[in-house]
Design a protein around this motif. Structure first.
Motif, PDB file in Angstrom:
ATOM      1  N   PRO A  18       0.815  -1.225   0.000  1.00  0.00           N
ATOM      2  CA  PRO A  18       0.000   0.000   0.000  1.00  0.00           C
ATOM      3  C   PRO A  18       0.842   1.266   0.000  1.00  0.00           C
ATOM      4  O   PRO A  18       0.368   2.329  -0.385  1.00  0.00           O
ATOM      5  N   GLU A  19       2.109   1.144   0.394  1.00  0.00           N
ATOM      6  CA  GLU A  19       2.954   2.346   0.422  1.00  0.00           C
ATOM      7  C   GLU A  19       3.234   2.877  -0.984  1.00  0.00           C
ATOM      8  O   GLU A  19       3.732   3.984  -1.143  1.00  0.00           O
ATOM      9  N   LEU A  20       2.904   2.064  -2.015  1.00  0.00           N
ATOM     10  CA  LEU A  20       3.115   2.532  -3.386  1.00  0.00           C
ATOM     11  C   LEU A  20       1.971   3.411  -3.860  1.00  0.00           C
ATOM     12  O   LEU A  20       2.043   4.051  -4.891  1.00  0.00           O
ATOM     13  N   GLN A  21       0.898   3.395  -3.121  1.00  0.00           N
ATOM     14  CA  GLN A  21      -0.250   4.181  -3.549  1.00  0.00           C
ATOM     15  C   GLN A  21       0.007   5.654  -3.295  1.00  0.00           C
ATOM     16  O   GLN A  21       0.716   6.021  -2.369  1.00  0.00           O
ATOM     17  N   THR A  22      -0.583   6.461  -4.137  1.00  0.00           N
ATOM     18  CA  THR A  22      -0.321   7.890  -4.016  1.00  0.00           C
ATOM     19  C   THR A  22      -1.516   8.656  -3.465  1.00  0.00           C
ATOM     20  O   THR A  22      -1.414   9.825  -3.175  1.00  0.00           O
ATOM     21  N   GLU A  23      -2.656   7.978  -3.323  1.00  0.00           N
ATOM     22  CA  GLU A  23      -3.823   8.726  -2.856  1.00  0.00           C
ATOM     23  C   GLU A  23      -3.711   9.043  -1.363  1.00  0.00           C
ATOM     24  O   GLU A  23      -3.049   8.334  -0.603  1.00  0.00           O
ATOM     25  N   VAL A  24      -4.370  10.113  -0.985  1.00  0.00           N
ATOM     26  CA  VAL A  24      -4.343  10.575   0.403  1.00  0.00           C
ATOM     27  C   VAL A  24      -5.101   9.580   1.278  1.00  0.00           C
ATOM     28  O   VAL A  24      -6.182   9.121   0.923  1.00  0.00           O
ATOM     29  N   LEU A  25      -4.504   9.230   2.408  1.00  0.00           N
ATOM     30  CA  LEU A  25      -5.168   8.323   3.348  1.00  0.00           C
ATOM     31  C   LEU A  25      -5.801   9.154   4.456  1.00  0.00           C
ATOM     32  O   LEU A  25      -5.185  10.105   4.950  1.00  0.00           O
ATOM     33  N   THR A  26      -7.006   8.776   4.835  1.00  0.00           N
ATOM     34  CA  THR A  26      -7.641   9.505   5.935  1.00  0.00           C
ATOM     35  C   THR A  26      -8.173   8.532   6.973  1.00  0.00           C
ATOM     36  O   THR A  26      -8.504   7.389   6.684  1.00  0.00           O
ATOM     37  N   GLY A  27      -8.239   9.021   8.194  1.00  0.00           N
ATOM     38  CA  GLY A  27      -8.824   8.256   9.303  1.00  0.00           C
ATOM     39  C   GLY A  27      -9.165   9.271  10.376  1.00  0.00           C
ATOM     40  O   GLY A  27      -8.278   9.927  10.908  1.00  0.00           O
ATOM     41  N   GLY A  28     -10.437   9.431  10.669  1.00  0.00           N
ATOM     42  CA  GLY A  28     -10.834  10.499  11.575  1.00  0.00           C
ATOM     43  C   GLY A  28     -10.364  11.828  10.982  1.00  0.00           C
ATOM     44  O   GLY A  28     -10.562  12.099   9.803  1.00  0.00           O
ATOM     45  N   GLU A  29      -9.689  12.631  11.793  1.00  0.00           N
ATOM     46  CA  GLU A  29      -9.192  13.931  11.303  1.00  0.00           C
ATOM     47  C   GLU A  29      -7.774  13.824  10.750  1.00  0.00           C
ATOM     48  O   GLU A  29      -7.154  14.820  10.375  1.00  0.00           O
ATOM     49  N   LEU A  30      -7.264  12.608  10.770  1.00  0.00           N
ATOM     50  CA  LEU A  30      -5.882  12.402  10.346  1.00  0.00           C
ATOM     51  C   LEU A  30      -5.821  12.212   8.829  1.00  0.00           C
ATOM     52  O   LEU A  30      -6.599  11.437   8.270  1.00  0.00           O
ATOM     53  N   ARG A  31      -4.902  12.921   8.183  1.00  0.00           N
ATOM     54  CA  ARG A  31      -4.703  12.753   6.743  1.00  0.00           C
ATOM     55  C   ARG A  31      -3.225  12.544   6.467  1.00  0.00           C
ATOM     56  O   ARG A  31      -2.380  13.268   6.994  1.00  0.00           O
ATOM     57  N   LEU A  32      -2.959  11.563   5.617  1.00  0.00           N
ATOM     58  CA  LEU A  32      -1.569  11.271   5.266  1.00  0.00           C
ATOM     59  C   LEU A  32      -1.397  11.445   3.761  1.00  0.00           C
ATOM     60  O   LEU A  32      -2.149  10.860   2.976  1.00  0.00           O
ATOM     61  N   TYR A  33      -0.429  12.279   3.378  1.00  0.00           N
ATOM     62  CA  TYR A  33      -0.146  12.545   1.963  1.00  0.00           C
ATOM     63  C   TYR A  33       1.128  11.803   1.568  1.00  0.00           C
ATOM     64  O   TYR A  33       2.230  12.262   1.885  1.00  0.00           O
ATOM     65  N   PRO A  34       0.964  10.657   0.873  1.00  0.00           N
ATOM     66  CA  PRO A  34       2.140   9.823   0.594  1.00  0.00           C
ATOM     67  C   PRO A  34       3.229  10.554  -0.184  1.00  0.00           C
ATOM     68  O   PRO A  34       4.399  10.487   0.172  1.00  0.00           O
ATOM     69  N   GLY A  35       2.831  11.249  -1.273  1.00  0.00           N
ATOM     70  CA  GLY A  35       3.818  11.894  -2.132  1.00  0.00           C
ATOM     71  C   GLY A  35       4.616  12.970  -1.405  1.00  0.00           C
ATOM     72  O   GLY A  35       5.802  13.169  -1.672  1.00  0.00           O
TER      73      GLY A  35
END
Ligand code: CA
Length: 251
Positions: free
Chosen positions: A147-164
């Protein structure tokens, strides 16, 4: 049959053998029919994958020991050791227990599908198959496995992770993470609520041959929680006693 003879690579450091992009992934195709080998190699090469081929399971074992692939396309019927036997063997090897495997089966062997999946294959493609379908199945399995190859933003609750951008925010607050904690969070956020044992996190984040102890995972989990404390999000990283860790966003 040659079994369990490979030596782990000496001290693989983190990230060295891990894919950085889909195109840098290596796929090993084990197939005794030359026409199919050539066809699959051609189509995977066109997609930018690095491709190795082997005619037998025994050769595949040798190649894998030298240079582990990121995914295996494995024909069921092979001279010598069968594809299913190789798959069984892989699942017992610490370095390959979680290697993504797609089994190929000839027409008439569809009944064996369940046995293949029970034997540890992740997916199954009956022959004859269209190269496009095989490529689609491979891409799908790679996405699930890395999944670390994916570039889409991950969200969970108010948390957002921008892979790129290697960036994490909670609401409008920045979360500062070290590279390992970032990867750890990214992996866990990719599969919310799923529990991962330490050994599997080690395999996924450090690579199968890393000389890292399981308690290293605990250290990075602690650091990750500490980094999430200022934004009051550390409780999303949960310990499941005797099982491992999971990302549990508030519902
Ligand atoms: Ca065959």
């Amino acid at each position: 049959m040659k079994r369990g003879t490979q030596e782990p690579n000496p001290a693989t450091t983190m990230g060295e053998d891990l894919p950085q992009a889909m195109g840098s992934l290596k796929i090993l195709v084990v197939e005794d029919e030359e026409a199919i080998r050539t066809l699959v190699r051609h189509h995977l090469g066109k997609e930018g994958f690095r491709v190795d081929t082997a005619e037998t399971a025994e050769t595949a074992e040798e190649l894998m020991a030298e240079s582990p692939p990121h995914l295996l396309v494995l024909d069921w019927m092979l001279p010598g050791m069968s594809g299913l036997d190789l798959c069984h063997w892989l699942r017992r090897e610490p370095g390959f227990a979680h290697l993504p495997v797609i089994m190929l089966t000839a027409k008439g062997e569809e009944d064996y599908r369940i046995r293949g999946l029970e034997g540890g294959a992740d997916d199954y493609v009956p022959k004859p198959f269209s190269p496009r379908e095989l490529v689609a199945r491979i891409t799908n399995l790679l996405n699930r496995s890395y999944p670390e190859l994916q570039t889409e933003v991950l969200t969970g609750g108010e948390l957002r992770l921008y892979p790129g951008q290697h960036r994490v925010v909670h609401g409008d607050q920045e979360v500062h993470l070290g590279p390992t904690e970032f990867r750890l969070l990214q992996f866990l956020m990719s599969h919310p609520h799923q529990v991962y044992p330490r050994a599997q996190l080690l395999d996924r984040l450090w690579g199968p041959y890393a000389e890292v102890e399981e308690r290293t995972v605990d250290v990075h989990i602690r650091r990750l929680r500490r980094a999430l404390e200022p934004v009051v999000a550390s409780e999303m990283i949960q310990t499941v006693r005797g099982a491992g860790y999971r990302f549990a966003p508030p519902s």
